[in-house]
Structure formats: C-alpha cells, structure tokens
Motif scaffolding. Sequence first.
Motif, mmCIF file in Angstrom:
data_model
loop_
_atom_site.group_PDB
_atom_site.id
_atom_site.type_symbol
_atom_site.label_atom_id
_atom_site.label_comp_id
_atom_site.label_asym_id
_atom_site.label_seq_id
_atom_site.Cartn_x
_atom_site.Cartn_y
_atom_site.Cartn_z
ATOM 1 N N GLN A 169 0.843 -1.185 0.000
ATOM 2 C CA GLN A 169 0.000 0.000 0.000
ATOM 3 C C GLN A 169 0.884 1.243 0.000
ATOM 4 O OE1 GLN A 169 -2.665 -1.780 3.268
ATOM 5 N NE2 GLN A 169 -3.874 -0.053 2.553
ATOM 6 N N ALA A 170 0.358 2.331 -0.521
ATOM 7 C CA ALA A 170 1.117 3.583 -0.520
ATOM 8 C C ALA A 170 1.547 3.950 0.892
ATOM 9 C CB ALA A 170 0.278 4.694 -1.134
ATOM 10 N N GLU A 171 0.637 3.714 1.849
ATOM 11 C CA GLU A 171 0.919 4.097 3.237
ATOM 12 C C GLU A 171 2.049 3.293 3.863
ATOM 13 O OE1 GLU A 171 -3.462 5.104 2.524
ATOM 14 O OE2 GLU A 171 -2.054 3.528 1.932
ATOM 15 N N ASN A 172 2.323 2.096 3.345
ATOM 16 C CA ASN A 172 3.465 1.336 3.841
ATOM 17 C C ASN A 172 4.766 2.076 3.572
ATOM 18 O OD1 ASN A 172 1.828 -1.651 2.713
ATOM 19 N ND2 ASN A 172 1.928 -0.891 4.797
ATOM 20 N N PHE A 173 4.759 2.885 2.518
ATOM 21 C CA PHE A 173 5.923 3.711 2.178
ATOM 22 C C PHE A 173 5.863 5.061 2.881
ATOM 23 C CE2 PHE A 173 7.522 7.130 -0.616
ATOM 24 C CZ PHE A 173 8.878 6.832 -0.585
ATOM 25 N N THR A 174 4.719 5.752 2.780
ATOM 26 C CA THR A 174 4.639 7.117 3.304
ATOM 27 C C THR A 174 4.690 7.179 4.825
ATOM 28 O OG1 THR A 174 2.208 7.059 3.197
ATOM 29 C CG2 THR A 174 3.373 7.956 1.291
ATOM 30 N N TYR A 189 0.644 5.872 -5.469
ATOM 31 C CA TYR A 189 -0.119 4.907 -6.276
ATOM 32 C C TYR A 189 0.040 5.190 -7.763
ATOM 33 C CZ TYR A 189 -2.561 2.770 -2.311
ATOM 34 O OH TYR A 189 -2.860 2.070 -1.163
ATOM 35 N N LYS A 190 0.016 6.455 -8.153
ATOM 36 C CA LYS A 190 0.183 6.816 -9.558
ATOM 37 C C LYS A 190 1.560 6.395 -10.067
ATOM 38 C CE LYS A 190 -2.244 9.307 -11.788
ATOM 39 N NZ LYS A 190 -3.302 9.034 -12.797
ATOM 40 N N ASN A 191 2.563 6.553 -9.207
ATOM 41 C CA ASN A 191 3.920 6.143 -9.584
ATOM 42 C C ASN A 191 3.999 4.636 -9.777
ATOM 43 O OD1 ASN A 191 6.771 5.107 -8.415
ATOM 44 N ND2 ASN A 191 7.051 7.019 -9.550
ATOM 45 N N PHE A 192 3.420 3.873 -8.851
ATOM 46 C CA PHE A 192 3.378 2.414 -8.991
ATOM 47 C C PHE A 192 2.738 2.024 -10.325
ATOM 48 C CE2 PHE A 192 3.165 1.370 -4.124
ATOM 49 C CZ PHE A 192 4.467 1.789 -3.986
ATOM 50 N N TYR A 193 1.656 2.722 -10.666
ATOM 51 C CA TYR A 193 0.919 2.397 -11.889
ATOM 52 C C TYR A 193 1.755 2.718 -13.133
ATOM 53 C CZ TYR A 193 -2.586 2.739 -15.583
ATOM 54 O OH TYR A 193 -3.275 2.591 -16.755
ATOM 55 N N ARG A 194 2.272 3.934 -13.192
ATOM 56 C CA ARG A 194 3.007 4.360 -14.383
ATOM 57 C C ARG A 194 4.265 3.537 -14.606
ATOM 58 N NH1 ARG A 194 1.999 9.612 -12.414
ATOM 59 N NH2 ARG A 194 4.168 9.739 -11.724
ATOM 60 N N LYS A 195 4.979 3.255 -13.520
ATOM 61 C CA LYS A 195 6.277 2.604 -13.659
ATOM 62 C C LYS A 195 6.194 1.082 -13.783
ATOM 63 C CE LYS A 195 8.773 6.346 -13.353
ATOM 64 N NZ LYS A 195 9.593 6.812 -14.507
ATOM 65 N N VAL A 196 5.120 0.481 -13.272
ATOM 66 C CA VAL A 196 5.059 -0.980 -13.252
ATOM 67 C C VAL A 196 3.726 -1.548 -13.747
ATOM 68 C CG1 VAL A 196 5.215 -3.066 -11.812
ATOM 69 C CG2 VAL A 196 6.766 -1.147 -11.402
ATOM 70 N N TYR A 197 2.647 -1.314 -13.018
ATOM 71 C CA TYR A 197 1.441 -2.116 -13.198
ATOM 72 C C TYR A 197 0.752 -1.925 -14.550
ATOM 73 C CZ TYR A 197 1.987 -3.432 -8.331
ATOM 74 O OH TYR A 197 2.490 -3.938 -7.156
ATOM 75 N N ARG A 198 0.850 -0.764 -15.152
ATOM 76 C CA ARG A 198 0.201 -0.581 -16.458
ATOM 77 C C ARG A 198 0.925 -1.336 -17.571
ATOM 78 N NH1 ARG A 198 2.334 3.462 -19.959
ATOM 79 N NH2 ARG A 198 4.147 4.547 -19.082
ATOM 80 N N LYS A 199 2.133 -1.835 -17.292
ATOM 81 C CA LYS A 199 2.945 -2.484 -18.319
ATOM 82 C C LYS A 199 2.925 -4.012 -18.239
ATOM 83 C CE LYS A 199 6.138 1.457 -18.222
ATOM 84 N NZ LYS A 199 7.546 1.900 -18.009
ATOM 85 N N VAL A 200 2.274 -4.563 -17.210
ATOM 86 C CA VAL A 200 2.296 -6.024 -17.050
ATOM 87 C C VAL A 200 1.061 -6.644 -17.705
ATOM 88 C CG1 VAL A 200 3.574 -5.746 -14.891
ATOM 89 C CG2 VAL A 200 1.084 -6.067 -14.821
ATOM 90 N N ARG A 211 -7.701 -3.917 -4.620
ATOM 91 C CA ARG A 211 -7.954 -3.707 -6.055
ATOM 92 C C ARG A 211 -8.769 -2.431 -6.248
ATOM 93 N NH1 ARG A 211 -11.216 -3.514 -10.030
ATOM 94 N NH2 ARG A 211 -13.051 -3.783 -8.704
ATOM 95 N N GLN A 212 -9.808 -2.260 -5.427
ATOM 96 C CA GLN A 212 -10.652 -1.085 -5.553
ATOM 97 C C GLN A 212 -9.899 0.192 -5.190
ATOM 98 O OE1 GLN A 212 -14.411 -1.532 -3.537
ATOM 99 N NE2 GLN A 212 -14.877 -3.477 -4.530
ATOM 100 N N VAL A 213 -9.064 0.126 -4.167
ATOM 101 C CA VAL A 213 -8.261 1.293 -3.783
ATOM 102 C C VAL A 213 -7.361 1.712 -4.938
ATOM 103 C CG1 VAL A 213 -6.355 2.079 -2.316
ATOM 104 C CG2 VAL A 213 -8.281 0.843 -1.301
ATOM 105 N N PHE A 214 -6.670 0.748 -5.532
ATOM 106 C CA PHE A 214 -5.748 1.064 -6.630
ATOM 107 C C PHE A 214 -6.519 1.596 -7.843
ATOM 108 C CE2 PHE A 214 -2.499 -0.380 -9.902
ATOM 109 C CZ PHE A 214 -1.578 0.595 -9.555
ATOM 110 N N HIS A 215 -7.665 1.029 -8.117
ATOM 111 C CA HIS A 215 -8.468 1.491 -9.250
ATOM 112 C C HIS A 215 -8.975 2.910 -9.031
ATOM 113 C CE1 HIS A 215 -12.046 1.811 -11.912
ATOM 114 N NE2 HIS A 215 -11.263 1.134 -12.744
ATOM 115 N N ARG A 243 -8.896 2.040 5.760
ATOM 116 C CA ARG A 243 -7.725 1.731 4.929
ATOM 117 C C ARG A 243 -7.174 0.333 5.201
ATOM 118 N NH1 ARG A 243 -3.824 6.866 5.492
ATOM 119 N NH2 ARG A 243 -4.603 6.880 7.640
ATOM 120 N N SER A 244 -7.996 -0.497 5.789
ATOM 121 C CA SER A 244 -7.588 -1.872 6.095
ATOM 122 C C SER A 244 -8.619 -2.868 5.578
ATOM 123 C CB SER A 244 -7.435 -2.050 7.618
ATOM 124 O OG SER A 244 -7.280 -3.413 7.940
ATOM 125 N N ALA A 245 -8.125 -3.868 4.834
ATOM 126 C CA ALA A 245 -9.009 -4.937 4.339
ATOM 127 C C ALA A 245 -9.423 -5.880 5.456
ATOM 128 C CB ALA A 245 -8.302 -5.724 3.235
#
Length: 378
Positions: free
Chosen positions: A121-126, A142-153, A164-168, A306-308
Amino acid sequence: MKIAIICDVLGKANNGTVIATINLINYLRDKGHTVYVVSPDKTKEGLGDYFTVPTLNLGAPLNRVLKNNGVALAKPDKKLLQSVIEKADIVHLQIPFMLSRSALKIALRLNKPITASFHCQAENFTSHIGAINIPFINHLVYKNFYRKVYRKVDAIHYPTEFIRQVFHQHTRCEIPYYVISNGVNDDFFAEPPKREENEKFTIICAGRYSKEKAQAVLIRAVARSKYRDNIRVIFAGDGPMRKKLQRLSNKNNVECEYRFFSRSGLIDAFHGSDLYVHTAIIEIEAIACMEAIVCGLTAVISDSERSATRFFAVGDRTLFRKNDAQDLCEKIEYFYENRDKIEEYRKKYEVRSRAFGLGDCMEQMEKMLTQTVEKKRK
C-alpha cells in the motif's frame, strides 16, 4: 514451466510480503516448476536457482529505517537479471521497486509474459516519511506504482478486492487481474491441543511493530480496563516501534511480552491465548490475523477504512473504532466477562477460515501464471 520471481525484499519471514513470497516459491517448486528467485537475500547465496543481487544503499538515515524494519532492498544487477529472464517462460514481480522495475524493462524487451503482485500500500511507504495521512502524497505513490510498473504487465495479483478497488480509485487501472488471498500455511490448520485456563486473560496481537500497525491503542485500551491487572498481552513480531511500545506499556503498568516467534512458536502462542486483537490501520490482507483465526481465536479488529482486515469481522462485537482505546477496552471487557461468547464467535470465524487454505490459494496463483503464458502465446 520456468518462472522467474523478482523479489525486491526477501529474507527473514518477518512480514506478510515475505511469507507470501516464500509460500509461492515453495508451492510452485513442489508442483514441479522450475523457479528462479532473484533477491537481495544473502542467506540464499549459492543455493540452486537462487540469485543474489546487492543491497540498495539509500544513505544512512534511510538505511537505518530499513534496518529497523528488518528489511533489505535490492539493487538491480542488469546482467544477472538478463541471464535469468532469458531462460524463463514468465516473470513475476513481487513489489514495484527498483529491482522489479529493472526486471520489467528487460522482460518487455524480451517479450516475456509478466505478472505482478500488489503487496504494498502507498501508506506502507509514506509512513516512513511522515506522510501517512496526507492523501495527495499517497495518491502520487499509487500513480507512480501504476506508471512505472502495473500498467505495463499482463496481469495483476491483488490479495483482496479491497486493495484492487483502492488502486483502481487512484489510477483507473484496467489491466487484467486476479483477486487471490495469500493464504495461510497448513501448519496453522492443525487440531489445537486442549487448552488449559490461563492464569491471566491473554490477548495476542501479531505484526510488525510500526506506526501503521498501531499497537499502542491496545496498550492504552488494557490500561483503561478495570481488569488490567488480570490481563496480559503478547505482541508477536518485531520492528522499529519496539522501544516506544515497551515504554508505553511500562508507563501504564500493562503486562506485555514482546517477542518474534518461529512458526511453531507462533502457533503455540495462538493456541495458548484467549483473544486476538488486530490493531492495524493500514492493511492489504493481514496474514497474521488470518493465522490467528485459523488457530481458533476470536478476533477483534480495527474498523479502519484503509484496512481490508475489517471485512474478516463477524459482527459489531468484533470491530472497534480505529485508534479508539475506549471502544477497544469495552470490546475486550465484553469478552473478558462473557467467555462463552468467545466460543460462539470462534465458531462464526471458523466458517470464514475455510477460504484461507494455502493450497487452494496457491493453486489459483499457479493458474494465473499458466493462463498468462497461454494468452501471450496466442
């Protein structure tokens, strides 16, 4: 199938990401797949199909933060990554950090199928930069994770529908996905021994000692209780907040044990406890809470948005308002005074625990990898 698993973090099983990764590696190998593991885990150096890269040097302050969290981040070795990825049928990324980003570029160039898990989660970093409660900063992560990794897999593995819903919400990510629990090791499903009555009502809370796990609220809750002197708390884990938590429990005269357990030791600790409390305000899934439930404990869980983990709860009695020591105190006292209710809720949790079986979860992970390879070949 030959699978390359790229791990920015690996080593001591002291967090959910590492536990989930080790379980996946072991399962795939037991099923006859060849699994190449690239990580900074020096304890695996020289072992077959484990490939070790250097540790990332982020400077003294950040290195100290990582060390306090029992984590070493990987520094990319492009030549090694190239040699491993070339012989793999598929590449699976653990978390979207530097090693995975470097592997991703190589895998794309070689036209390899790529899957990626969402373990961070973003908060694990921030939380480590004092920005855990700044929505805009978390959004940028989250936007950085998406641009750099997840949109390319080719496919994403989410441990819960919640994340999944949080990231979306943050990215409108439309990449094919699989929602698969990380699962609980079969050892936790063993029939518990007949439990003897504890001298003191024993509460156990498992997880890394960190800001987002919010263990301090449990200490404050017990300190408020009229039964304080008849309650003991076990904090199973380790982490950077250990000394602060110890000072808080000493100041409030709350009997606490701080200890990192082996798997067998943790199972024994669960079996010997009366109640499990999950305090975390940031959580993708919470393997520790799942393990406690599987071991037959009734869990009282933070209702943090913010917790599943809050979705595991089986009624209002098993949810407390996040960071609210008084509300948690009342929940604890209810179960202290009504031991028969613990058994009643335990049976309700038992129904939920059937979905946590590791074998079924890992079988779904295997299918994700297989299906991704097949789609790429079409």
